[in-house]
Design a protein around this motif. Structure first.
Motif, short mmCIF file in Angstrom:
data_model
loop_
_atom_site.label_atom_id
_atom_site.label_comp_id
_atom_site.label_asym_id
_atom_site.label_seq_id
_atom_site.Cartn_x
_atom_site.Cartn_y
_atom_site.Cartn_z
N GLU A 113 33.63 44.97 36.75
CA GLU A 113 34.51 45.97 36.17
C GLU A 113 35.98 45.58 36.34
O GLU A 113 36.74 45.59 35.39
CB GLU A 113 34.25 47.30 36.85
N HIS A 114 36.35 45.26 37.56
CA HIS A 114 37.76 44.99 37.81
C HIS A 114 38.02 43.51 38.12
O HIS A 114 39.12 43.17 38.49
CB HIS A 114 38.25 45.82 39.00
N CYS B 47 38.73 38.88 43.67
CA CYS B 47 39.59 40.02 43.41
C CYS B 47 39.24 41.22 44.28
O CYS B 47 39.22 42.35 43.82
CB CYS B 47 39.53 40.44 41.95
N PHE B 48 38.95 40.98 45.53
CA PHE B 48 38.57 42.08 46.42
C PHE B 48 39.66 43.13 46.47
O PHE B 48 39.40 44.34 46.40
CB PHE B 48 38.30 41.56 47.83
N GLU B 49 40.90 42.68 46.57
CA GLU B 49 41.98 43.64 46.80
C GLU B 49 42.19 44.54 45.59
O GLU B 49 42.52 45.71 45.72
CB GLU B 49 43.24 42.88 47.21
N LYS B 50 41.96 43.96 44.41
CA LYS B 50 42.05 44.77 43.21
C LYS B 50 40.93 45.81 43.19
O LYS B 50 41.14 46.96 42.85
CB LYS B 50 41.94 43.86 41.99
N HIS B 51 39.75 45.35 43.57
CA HIS B 51 38.64 46.29 43.58
C HIS B 51 38.88 47.42 44.56
O HIS B 51 38.58 48.57 44.28
CB HIS B 51 37.35 45.57 43.94
N ALA B 52 39.41 47.06 45.72
CA ALA B 52 39.62 48.08 46.75
C ALA B 52 40.56 49.16 46.24
O ALA B 52 40.39 50.34 46.57
CB ALA B 52 40.18 47.43 48.01
N GLU B 53 41.51 48.77 45.42
CA GLU B 53 42.44 49.77 44.91
C GLU B 53 41.77 50.70 43.92
O GLU B 53 42.24 51.81 43.67
CB GLU B 53 43.63 49.08 44.25
N LYS E 161 50.43 46.63 39.77
CA LYS E 161 49.68 47.78 39.28
C LYS E 161 49.60 47.83 37.76
O LYS E 161 48.75 48.49 37.20
CB LYS E 161 50.32 49.06 39.80
N ASP E 162 50.53 47.15 37.11
CA ASP E 162 50.50 47.21 35.65
C ASP E 162 49.94 45.94 35.04
O ASP E 162 50.21 45.62 33.89
CB ASP E 162 51.91 47.47 35.11
N TYR E 163 49.12 45.24 35.79
CA TYR E 163 48.58 43.97 35.30
C TYR E 163 47.58 44.23 34.19
O TYR E 163 46.77 45.14 34.25
CB TYR E 163 47.91 43.23 36.46
N LYS E 164 47.64 43.38 33.19
CA LYS E 164 46.69 43.49 32.10
C LYS E 164 45.87 42.21 32.01
O LYS E 164 46.40 41.12 32.06
CB LYS E 164 47.41 43.72 30.78
N ASN E 165 44.59 42.38 31.85
CA ASN E 165 43.71 41.22 31.77
C ASN E 165 43.85 40.54 30.43
O ASN E 165 43.93 41.21 29.41
CB ASN E 165 42.26 41.69 31.92
N PRO E 166 43.88 39.22 30.41
CA PRO E 166 43.87 38.55 29.12
C PRO E 166 42.47 38.62 28.53
O PRO E 166 41.49 38.84 29.25
CB PRO E 166 44.26 37.12 29.48
N GLU E 167 42.39 38.43 27.25
CA GLU E 167 41.08 38.50 26.60
C GLU E 167 40.28 37.23 26.86
O GLU E 167 39.08 37.28 27.13
CB GLU E 167 41.29 38.71 25.10
N GLY E 171 38.77 29.71 26.60
CA GLY E 171 37.59 29.94 25.78
C GLY E 171 36.52 30.80 26.41
O GLY E 171 35.48 31.02 25.82
N MET E 172 36.76 31.26 27.65
CA MET E 172 35.77 32.13 28.27
C MET E 172 36.27 33.56 28.19
O MET E 172 37.42 33.84 28.49
CB MET E 172 35.57 31.74 29.72
N LYS E 173 35.39 34.43 27.80
CA LYS E 173 35.78 35.83 27.68
C LYS E 173 35.94 36.39 29.08
O LYS E 173 35.10 36.21 29.94
CB LYS E 173 34.71 36.59 26.92
N VAL E 174 37.07 37.06 29.31
CA VAL E 174 37.32 37.56 30.65
C VAL E 174 36.77 38.96 30.87
O VAL E 174 36.04 39.18 31.83
CB VAL E 174 38.83 37.49 30.99
N PRO E 175 37.05 39.94 29.99
CA PRO E 175 36.49 41.26 30.31
C PRO E 175 34.98 41.28 30.10
O PRO E 175 34.43 40.40 29.44
CB PRO E 175 37.18 42.18 29.29
N TYR E 176 34.34 42.30 30.63
CA TYR E 176 32.89 42.35 30.57
C TYR E 176 32.43 42.46 29.13
O TYR E 176 32.91 43.27 28.38
CB TYR E 176 32.36 43.54 31.38
#
Lengths: 163, 371, 135, 185, 176, 165, 355, 103
Positions: A113-114, B47-53, E161-167, E171-176
């Protein structure tokens, strides 16, 4: 051009026998690439240790991909690691197999998820033969996955393409 | 006018039999001599720290398991102590005792792996399997108690997930009786083997002041001769009730702070853990294993740094709470992360084979280095 | 007539034929699915940096050198070992002198430290040096 | 010189000691569990595959919320008055149709956090660990007992009820008894 | 063995104009707030002073305070502008057995902190990590590269806190 | 043509072809490895000439010793940075012509000379006889060789060691 | 054997070939059996079971491995030197197999009765060194090259103590023929060379301790020559991944393995011939006592293989007990310990034997 | 010509000798020059042994050949050591570029 690359359109008894023999050899001697990623690697080590003993199935760890037949993705695959795994997999000689061990390798597991740096499933990079669930899977579960893989190899045939 | 052999850059890892996972070492070698070592980490950055948040306080516990996956109990322990400190709650006596026993069993299990892999790196494969065999018995104990073999999620904020199994005390005693002779056997087979001594003594010497400045902790620091142990230094839980020694490196076969000392400190620590378990196992008081805590854990605003002695050293959790049900920030002081930093300095001037011995004696777990 | 060395030659031939035959069988059976990555040099999954064919530690050379000399001396001793008994003490003394010269070589090399493999005794990392600001 | 002979002796002696140990082990019985032939009984508390007893599930969504990895997906539809959903085994009355109860077991981290909040103890971890698959999609376990059509029907029913209620709220004149009859069927 | 107040007083005496504050708000720890551009000097003093002897840096943690103005950008994710990033230093003395926490705060837009690389080598990787995950730049650090993320990671600093994941990454898809 | 002849031709071919490769291959490591076959072929020729001890010594010293030493020497003295280890060559053509002429002359002389071509009786195994010769006729040379080797050892080692200083 | 076959067939070449085929079969079978044994021995030493699922206690395991290896794709990396890369396994296997030409399996089964057999065995093993260097160099891989350099340095270094002990045995026995050395140690284990040989009197008892030292030294140095633990640094798994055959796959790697196991048995055979009576029975022959002469060669074969296997077992036993040495320690052991001991041993044996 | 006699061996040796000469002349690399020398020594040895068989000198030819081998070994050791030293000084082993004795 080797025999294993050929596809025979009609199977006769000879091909069936050769099939059986060759499949038997392949399934009885799956040498894994000695390669651990994360938590599951410890269970993988426990599987090769005395209590479960991978060696019973003819599985021995080889440290170089050139001599390995199977790669057990044991743990979380990060984006940084994925390219390396891809290369290691590519460097194995055919025929080769992949067992994806544990939740993380299956689909990113708890990190789906994250996990900004986690590859969500090793099958996005390399083709997986058997998925073993668990976090981490018990050694028995890994052995069961191996048996499943053996089952798959047993059903391979020269008549159709080998995975 | 010296004959300059060209230097060669040799990669060790991320797939390498003795980098204990996915560490990558970039060795610059001249012949077989190490000129410099550059560790590259992050191949297991989960990314443990991100998950923890993003999790609530209890939900973080399963993730702490996966930090140092060889000592999951210790990770839980540190985290719950930190949160309990933040909440300011008292823990039942019984819970404390069980936690200590679990943590010490976990320490033995973890050290077994450390010693086993250290031996295997140097080429002794048989002790590796003996020690994994014994670790299996500890895992059985854990499995009996909480149902999991490796990642337990056992210690909860304010208590435990399960009470101990009725058979637990008996089985633990059985294990201890079985375990003592194993250590003797290990010493015969590996520790005092001449080849093993030759390979590890006087190799990778880490002087004490350097060790402290590098922030080393756990067996690495103790191997250099300082009896520093968070259990004694900054007693948490009920460790001040037990009588145990802090083994330090004495330079028995080489110089203080060499690989053999670090190795031997672990062997001795297992003995001490057995002692603690023996003292605790008979005195577990009756009672409940969950203290009364609110269902929604919402600590007050504030920061806390709590540390425990994990098998690999001082494990610290730095938690910032903003009064929500999620931690605002969780930072883990991972002992291996800090211990590994010294690697580059330690390897200079050794041979390629020594790198393996040094790395083995530092005993790292990539899970907590990369988190 | 097949001499004794002829038989040895047959052994050697047989070995070569056997290996080649096995390779051919293997070639016949095995698949061939080339990809670019497969033919890269293996280096733990990383890109190899630089060539492995760099110059080597001089110790290897010195070892080979000492070995060569000793080897030659031992070869010279074999005919002597077969026959010295027939000459009694004289025969033995001839060899003994030779052996002692050889021994002298060992002692010399030992004293000169040529038998030491480059075993460094590196200085442990010192705190002051480490904390020195790097330019 | 003394050191020289001591080294020789130490080397040989410790090797012999080690050999003694390994030789002894050559004759100690192996500890190996021959897995596919012999399967040891796992302890009672063992945590493996999740199982949901749908007879007891009241669709309270607590497990899903407790799950740190969000691998449980629950969708529920409120029952409409007159439907009898029965009782759970510990006597709670069910009030929700569970139209979807999917557990993606591939994501599960086996932490058991979902088990404790369950008021009816209907979700629990079994000792089944042998469920390796060739396809990942097989890991999504659907526990909901309702078929898709049934679920859709329930949803429509509930929406109708809502619409009716809304209509009723708008026009506070209880009419259309025929429709209510239809519903209860 | 000194308690935080004493340490603070000592520091105040030595660096009268630099030490910013002693934060006693938090229940479990006392935090000394320090100027980010003076941390090396203070660190050296803390390590070498006979009464303090803080010879060990336990942990150095970067924190995104998220105290700037929060806005939403076009696709609905958080944007934070302004505010601060902080770095916490947990110190410990193995000789005198006391502990103290230092905190420095720096501007989010241009986060710069002096490196304590030459005071405590523990900070080497920790600073790299803070750089990697928060983008805090440590001045005078000899080798400030990414450490956990790939060296060629371009999508920003993931623990902000405002980090955004790249797509996609390579060539590997990052989000689920 | 009998066995003996065939085997002679095989060995001669191995020797000469590999020697040709040795002097013509541009890759110096290849040269060194081809030298292996040359030495081996020469050893075969020795066997055909009834010199078993010398043949084995040839393999032991040349293949097991000198070749390894040469290889180490090659690996130590070349800036081997790319795949091919090339060595420069000079005046190939004149050299080829000159050595060709030389070879022709020598071969011609050898072919035209009337050698007494009766093989003398050589014992089946020569080691013992060599031993006798070493202990009688050549005993002084034998001892001198020991000293020579000692000197060579000391000399070579100290030359090679010179960088330590 | 050769004579018998020659009489039977009447063709020298075929007879010679048949004689050569027997050792080939033996080392093939031995390699298959030896690898299985290795895995079983290691497993039981480690409280495991080892291969269990192919045939009874997995005895077909290595057959399966072999057949699988035949099916594996052959990869030659683009950077590699293809010619040398392909020649290397041939050379290594040839070097290992050619040594069998002079090893007497029994008084009748002997490939070649060449007089200087012992000397020949020493020489032919240098082919292996060249092969290993070739393999390591041609693969264009850093681990391979490091492993090959180590292997070459190690094998040549340990050849010296081996040769010194062999020399002392030659001094004692006065022959270089392995067959003759075996024949000398006839009839009872008391006549084995480790007990001073078939001579009687004071010198026999004087010799015994030095013979023990000699046997130990040659065993240790042959261990190093075949790269077994604790001298397996050329293929040190934990440092160099797989050493000089890191890049080899499929059957080419299998050839290295075959050569390794062939070498293991060969050196065990040499040690057993030099010190433990070769094919001679320790207790006399059944065939002689029941008057069935044809049985004797078979008995001899049995004893020979039994002795060889015992020594191979000891090699395995050591492998699963010990850690491995570092490269500099390896050299120290050779040059500073084994060679001086062997040297002094040689001189003492020389003195005793002219008494 | 069919039956192998002394001449054949001598011819082989002569060709080997010429090849050695060719190698020495054409190659710049000192190690290659050494290889050429080894070829020449081998060809000489063939002659010695051939004459030992076809002449009346008994085994003396073989003994001399043995001595030659020994000398060749010593020569190789020394020469390579010198080559190494040259390499140390000049970073180069090309024989025609090393034309001054001292730097």
């Amino acid at each position: 051009m080797g025999l294993l690359d050929k596809e025979f359109s009609d199977g006769n008894i000879v091909i069936a026998k050769v099939d059986d023999l060759m499949n038997w050899a392949r399934l009885s001697s799956i040498w894994q690439l000695g390669f651990g990623l994360a938590c599951c690697a410890i269970e993988m080590m426990a599987t090769s240790a005395s209590h479960y003993d991978f060696d019973r199935f003819g599985v021995i760890p080889r440290n170089t991909p050139r001599q390995a037949d199977a790669i057990i993705i044991s743990g979380t695959v990060t984006l940084k690691m994925a390219t390396r795994i891809k290369r290691l997999y590519e460097q194995m000689p055919d025929p080769k197999y992949i067992i994806s061990m544990g939740s993380c390798a299956n689909c990113g597991g708890p990190y789906w998820e994250h996990g900004y740096h986690v590859l969500k499933g090793i099958d996005r990079v390399i083709p997986v033969d058997v998925y073993v669930p668990g976090c981490p899977p018990r050694p028995e579960a890994l052995l069961e996955g191996l048996l499943k893989l053996q089952e798959k190899i047993r059903n391979e045939s020269l008549r159709k393409k080998i995975a | 006018m010296a004959l300059k052999t060209e230097t060669m850059v040799l990669n060790m890892g991320p797939q390498h039999p003795s980098t204990h996972g996915v560490l990558r070492l970039e060795l610059e070698i001249e012949g077989e001599l190490i000129l410099s070592v550059k560790p590259h980490i992050g191949y297991l950055h989960r990314c443990f720290e991100k998950h923890a948040e993003a999790m609530t306080y209890p939900q973080v516990i399963p993730y702490t398991d996966r930090l140092d996956y060889l000592a999951a109990m210790g990770n839980n322990f540190g985290y719950v102590i930190a949160v309990e400190k933040l909440l300011g709650i008292q823990i039942p006596e019984r819970v404390e005792y069980i936690r200590v026993i679990m943590a010490e069993l976990q320490r033995i299990a973890s050290h077994l792996v450390a010693i086993a892999t250290n031996g295997a790196d140097i080429g002794a494969l048989t002790p590796f399997l003996y020690l994994f065999r014994d670790r299996e018995y500890i895992l059985t104990l854990f499995e009996m108690t909480c149902g999991a073999r490796m990642l337990y999620n056992y210690m909860w904020i304010g208590g435990l997930s399960h009470d101990i199994h009725p058979d637990f005390v008996r089985k633990t005693k059985e294990f201890i009786n079985h375990f003592r002779p194993t250590v003797t056997e290990l010493n015969n087979l590996l520790t005092f083997n001449k080849i093993f001594i030759e390979r590890t003594a006087n190799v990778g010497i880490l002087p004490l002041d350097t060790a402290i400045n590098f922030g080393a902790s756990g067996p690495v620091l103790r191997g250099s001769g300082l009896p520093f142990d968070v259990r004694r230094e900054d007693p948490y839980s009920i460790y001040n009730r037990f009588d145990f020694e802090i083994p330090t490196g004495k330079g028995l076969v080489g110089t203080v702070g060499d690989c053999w000392d670090r190795y031997y400190v672990r062997v001795l620590e297992m003995e001490q853990s057995v002692r603690i378990i023996e003292q605790a196992i008979d005195n577990i008081p009756e009672g409940d294993v969950q203290s009364a805590i609110p269902k929604r854990i919402k600590p007050p605003k504030g920061t806390v740094y709590a540390r425990v002695e994990n098998p690999r050293g001082e494990l610290g959790y730095f938690i910032i709470s903003d009064g929500n049900i999620n931690p605002f920030r969780v930072k883990v002081r991972a002992p291996s992360f800090v211990n590994l930093e010294v690697m580059g300095e330690l390897c200079k001037g050794h041979l390629v084979a020594d790198v393996i011995a040094i790395l083995g004696s530092l005993d790292i777990v990539l899970g907590e280095i990369d988190r | 007539m097949l001499t004794e060395f002829g038989k040895i030659l047959i052994f050697i031939m047989l070995a070569i034929v056997f290996v080649v035959a096995v390779f051919i069988i293997s070639k016949f059976l095995s698949p061939n699915r080339p990809t670019r990555e497969k033919y890269l040099t293996y280096e733990c999954g990383e890109n190899p940096q630089g060539s492995p064919w760099v110059k080597f530690n001089i110790r290897f050379y010195v070892v080979a050198l000492i070995f060569l000399i000793f080897d030659v001396e031992i070869i010279l001793l074999f005919p002597w070992a077969l026959t010295y008994k027939e000459y009694g003490v004289y025969g033995f003394l001839v060899g003994l002198i030779f052996l002692l010269v050889l021994g002298l070589g060992v002692v010399y090399e030992w004293r000169k430290g040529d038998l030491e493999w480059a075993r460094p005794y590196p200085k442990p990392p010192q705190l002051d040096e480490i904390l020195k600001p790097k330019s | 010189m003394k050191q020289y002979f001591k080294n020789t002796w130490d080397g040989l002696f410790t090797v012999f000691i080690g050999m003694k140990v390994t030789f002894k082990h050559l004759f100690t019985p192996a500890v190996t569990i021959q897995y596919p032939d012999i399967k040891v009984k796992l302890p009672d508390r063992v945590r493996n595959r999740l199982y949901v007893n749908m007879d007891d599930c009241i669709g309270c969504d607590q497990c899903s919320r407790a799950c740190p990895v969000s691998c449980i997906e629950i969708e529920t539809v409120k029952s409409i008055p007159g439907e009898d959903l029965g009782f759970t085994s510990n006597g709670k009355k069910k009030a929700l149709w569970v139209t979807k109860f999917d557990i993606d077991i591939a994501k599960c981290c086996y932490c058991q956090l979902c088990v404790f909040p369950c008021p009816t103890e209907c979700i629990y971890m079994t000792d089944v660990y042998e469920f390796a698959e060739y396809e990942r999609s097989n890991f999504i376990y659907k526990f909901a007992t309702l078929t898709n059509e049934e679920a859709a029907q329930k949803k429509i029913n509930y929406e109708k009820l809502q619409a009716e209620k809304a209509a009723a709220a708008a026009k506070p004149k209880p009419e259309t008894p025929a429709q209510t009859e239809n519903k209860s069927e | 063995m000194k308690n935080p107040e004493e340490i603070f007083k000592l520091l105040k005496k030595e660096f009268s104009e630099i030490i910013l504050d002693l934060d006693k708000e938090t229940p479990t720890e006392s935090i000394i707030l320090v100027d980010p551009m003076q941390i090396t000097k203070i660190g050296k003093f803390l390590r070498e002073n006979e009464e303090l002897k803080f010879d060990s840096l336990m942990v150095l943690s970067g924190v995104d305070d998220a105290n700037g103005t929060k806005t939403k950008d076009e696709d609905g994710s958080d944007m934070i502008s302004g505010g601060t990033l902080s770095v916490y230093y947990h110190l410990h003395s193995t000789v005198l057995k006391h502990k103290i926490t230092l905190k420095v705060s720096t501007q989010r837009e241009n986060p710069q902190v002096e490196s304590v690389y030459n005071v405590w080598r523990t900070s080497d990787w920790h600073e790299r990590e803070a750089f990697d995950l928060f983008g805090i730049i440590f001045l005078n650090h000899p080798d400030l590269r990414r450490i956990l993320m790939p060296y060629d990671w371009e999508a920003g600093y993931p623990l902000r806190k405002d980090y955004k994941n790249p797509e996609f990454y390579k060539g590997m898809k990052v989000p689920y | 043509m009998n066995f003996y002849d065939i085997i002679f031709y095989i060995f001669a071919a191995i020797t000469l072809l590999s020697a040709l490769f040795v002097v013509t291959t541009r890759n110096i490591v290849h040269s060194a490895f081809y030298l292996l076959f040359t030495f081996f072929g020469v050893a075969g020729i020795y066997v055909l000439l009834g010199a078993d001890f010398i043949a084995i010594s040839q393999i032991l010293i040349y293949v097991g010793g000198i070749l390894i030493l040469l290889l180490f020497g090659v690996m130590l003295t070349n800036k081997i940075t790319n795949v091919e280890i090339r060595t420069g060559t000079v005046h190939m053509l004149p050299a080829a012509i000159a050595s060709g002429i030389f070879m022709g002359a020598v071969v011609a002389v050898m072919v035209w000379t009337e050698w007494k071509s009766e093989p003398s009786v050589i014992p089946l195994t020569t080691t013992k006889d060599i031993g006798h010769l070493l202990l009688t006729d050549y005993v002084l040379i034998f001892e001198l060789l020991g000293i020579l080797l000692l000197v060579a050892l000391i000399g070579a080692a100290s030359i090679a060691r010179r960088d330590k200083e | 054997m050769y004579q018998f076959l020659y009489n039977l067939i009447g063709n020298e070449l075929i007879a010679g070939l048949l004689v050569a085929v027997v050792p080939l079969t033996i080392i093939l079978v031995f390699a298959l059996f030896g690898i299985w044994l290795e895995r079983k021995v290691s497993a039981h030493m480690q409280d495991r079971l080892g291969p269990m699922r192919t045939g009874w206690h997995g005895w077909l395991q290595t057959v399966a491995d072999l057949m699988k290896m035949l099916q594996k794709e052959d990869i030659v990396a683009t950077g590699a030197d293809k010619t040398l890369y392909n020649i290397a396994p041939i050379l290594v296997f040839t070097g290992s197999f050619a040594a069998y030409a002079v090893i007497p399996f029994s008084s009748k089964l002997l490939g070649s009765e060449v007089e200087i057999g012992l000397f020949y065995v020493l020489a032919i093993s240098s082919l292996v060194v060249a092969g290993i260097l070739m393999a390591g160099w041609s693969a264009n891989n850093k681990y391979s090259l490091l492993g090959a350099m180590r292997a070459a340095a190690q094998i040549i270094s340990y050849e010296i103590p081996t040769a010194l002990i062999v020399l002392s045995m030659v001094m004692l026995t006065g022959t270089l023929s392995l067959d003759k050395i075996s024949q000398m140690q006839t009839s009872s284990f008391w006549n084995w060379n480790i007990f001073g040989g078939a001579i009687f009197g004071l010198s026999k008892f004087l010799l015994i301790p030095f013979m023990f030292v000699g046997a130990m030294i040659i065993f240790i140095s042959t261990l190093a020559e075949v790269n077994r633990v604790p001298f397996d640094i050329p293929e040190a798994e934990s440092e160099l991944v797989a050493g000089y055959f890191t890049e080899y796959c499929g059957m080419k790697w299998g050839m290295f393995m075959l050569a390794e196991y062939g070498n293991m048995f060969a050196v065990s055979a040499i040690v057993s011939i030099l010190f433990f009576g070769g094919y001679q029975s320790p207790i006399g022959y059944l065939g002689n006592s029941i008057g069935a002469q044809w049985l004797v060669p078979f008995e001899q074969g049995f004893w020979f293989i039994a002795k060889g296997l015992t020594l191979v077992f000891v090699q395995m036993w050591l492998r699963w007990t010990l850690p491995r040495l570092r490269v500099d320690q390896l050299m120290t052991v050779c040059w500073k310990y084994l060679i001086p001991y062997a040297f002094i041993n040689l001189i003492i044996i020389g003195i005793i034997s002219i008494l | 010509m069919l039956h192998v006699g002394l001449t054949h061996f001598l011819v082989v040796s002569a060709i080997l000798f010429s090849l050695g000469i060719y190698g020495i002349v054409t190659r710049k690399n000192a190690v290659m020059v050494l290889m050429g020398i080894e070829l020449i020594l081998n060809s000489a040895n063939i002659n010695f042994i051939a004459f030992s068989k076809y002449g009346n000198f008994g085994l003396s030819g073989q003994v001399i050949a043995l001595f030659v081998i020994v000398l060749a070994a010593a020569e190789a050791a020394i020469a390579l050591a010198i080559v190494l030293n040259i390499y140390k000084t000049f970073s180069n082993v090309n024989v025609d570029e090393i034309d001054h004795l001292k730097e």
